[in-house]
Design a protein around this motif. Structure first.
Motif, PDB file in Angstrom:
ATOM      1  N   ALA A 110     -12.882  25.066 -19.445  1.00 27.10           N
ATOM      2  CA  ALA A 110     -13.328  25.098 -18.034  1.00 27.10           C
ATOM      3  C   ALA A 110     -14.028  26.423 -17.728  1.00 27.10           C
ATOM      4  O   ALA A 110     -15.056  26.452 -17.046  1.00 27.10           O
ATOM      5  N   PHE A 117     -12.818  17.992 -15.713  1.00 29.18           N
ATOM      6  CA  PHE A 117     -13.583  17.214 -16.704  1.00 29.18           C
ATOM      7  C   PHE A 117     -13.343  15.718 -16.472  1.00 29.18           C
ATOM      8  O   PHE A 117     -12.216  15.245 -16.517  1.00 29.18           O
ATOM      9  N   ARG A 151      -8.697  20.111 -14.914  1.00 28.09           N
ATOM     10  CA  ARG A 151      -9.638  21.246 -15.073  1.00 28.09           C
ATOM     11  C   ARG A 151     -11.059  20.840 -14.712  1.00 28.09           C
ATOM     12  O   ARG A 151     -12.032  21.553 -15.037  1.00 28.09           O
ATOM     13  N   ARG A 155     -18.279  17.937 -16.986  1.00 29.11           N
ATOM     14  CA  ARG A 155     -17.680  18.855 -16.010  1.00 29.11           C
ATOM     15  C   ARG A 155     -18.235  18.564 -14.617  1.00 29.11           C
ATOM     16  O   ARG A 155     -19.455  18.486 -14.436  1.00 29.11           O
ATOM     17  N   ASP A 175      -8.216  25.288 -20.379  1.00 30.18           N
ATOM     18  CA  ASP A 175      -8.549  26.375 -19.436  1.00 30.18           C
ATOM     19  C   ASP A 175      -9.789  27.129 -19.929  1.00 30.18           C
ATOM     20  O   ASP A 175     -10.686  27.453 -19.148  1.00 30.18           O
TER      21      ASP A 175
END
Ligand SMILES: C[S@@+](CC[C@H](N)C(=O)[O-])C[C@H]1O[C@@H](n2cnc3c(N)ncnc32)[C@H](O)[C@@H]1O
Length: 209
Positions: A133, A180, A178, A208, A130
């Motif tokens: 991200a 990725f 998230r 990402r 988290d």
């Protein structure tokens, strides 16, 4: 064994400090080659910062995070001795709003975590991802190396402590949730050999979305 994970790591890093420039991990050298230009590198679970110091020496803007007070103190002393600029932060990955403690982004960010994912619980892994991200934007990268389920029986050089042997498919899934995407994946022996401990690791470079 120490009474808790943090006691273990504080004792582990309570060895006399050295002012010699540490040898970076094989993984850090690999990642530095992949990054190309300067990044804001944020290392989670940095220990005494050998890889963070290495990234700093190549011109990256580095933040190094670890929950161990002794590790962070050694890292800070070493950075000052070597004249490297690393922003060391003593913080647990569970610290509420951890991303807000980290210096604002330059152009590109790389989240870096070596032998950290297997040293934290699955819940903490969720918190780590988290934060990763929250600290990244589209096109930024995350580089991780960790012990896998195939490493359970192998010889270990360090004392018994909390280790979670990670299923790479589970990690990839948690990272994908998230945003990725795995760009490069490899697993095996020989990537992180240390004396008699030739860990069966997973390496991942993720981008990402
Ligand atoms: C196996 S060591 C890896 C150190 C370094 N990355 C390396 O490759 O040499 C794991 C590190 O994770 C840190 N750590 C463990 N649990 C943590 C947590 N919940 N929050 C932050 N750091 C943690 C420990 O203090 C330790 O320095």
């Amino acid at each position: 064994m120490a009474s808790s994970k943090s006691d273990y790591w504080n004792q582990y890093y309570a060895r006399p400090a050295t002012n010699a420039r540490p040898v970076p991990s094989q993984f850090a050298v690999f990642v530095a080659g992949e990054l190309g230009g300067p990044h804001r590198v944020i290392e989670f679970g940095c220990g005494t910062g050998r890889d963070s110091l290495f990234f700093a020496s190549y011109g990256h803007q580095v933040t190094a995070i670890d929950s161990s007070t002794t590790a962070i103190e050694h890292g800070q002393a070493l950075a000052s001795e070597l004249g490297e600029k690393v922003d060391f932060i003593q913080a647990d990955v569970n610290t509420p709003d951890l991303p807000s403690l980290i210096t604002e982004a330059g152009d590109r960010t790389a989240i870096y975590a070596r032998f950290f994912v297997h040293a934290i619980t699955e819940e903490e892994q969720g918190t780590f991802l988290d934060s990763a991200a929250a600290l990244t934007k589209s096109g930024d990268v995350m580089a991780v190396e960790y012990r896998t389920i195939r490493d359970q029986s192998g010889t270990k050089e360090t004392d018994s402590h909390y280790r979670r042997f990670v299923n790479p498919a589970d990690f990839d899934h948690a990272a994908a949730q998230r945003g990725f995407r795995v760009q490069y994946a490899v697993e095996g022996f020989g990537f992180a050999k240390y004396k008699h401990d030739d860990a069966y690791v997973a390496r991942r470079l993720l981008v990402r979305d």
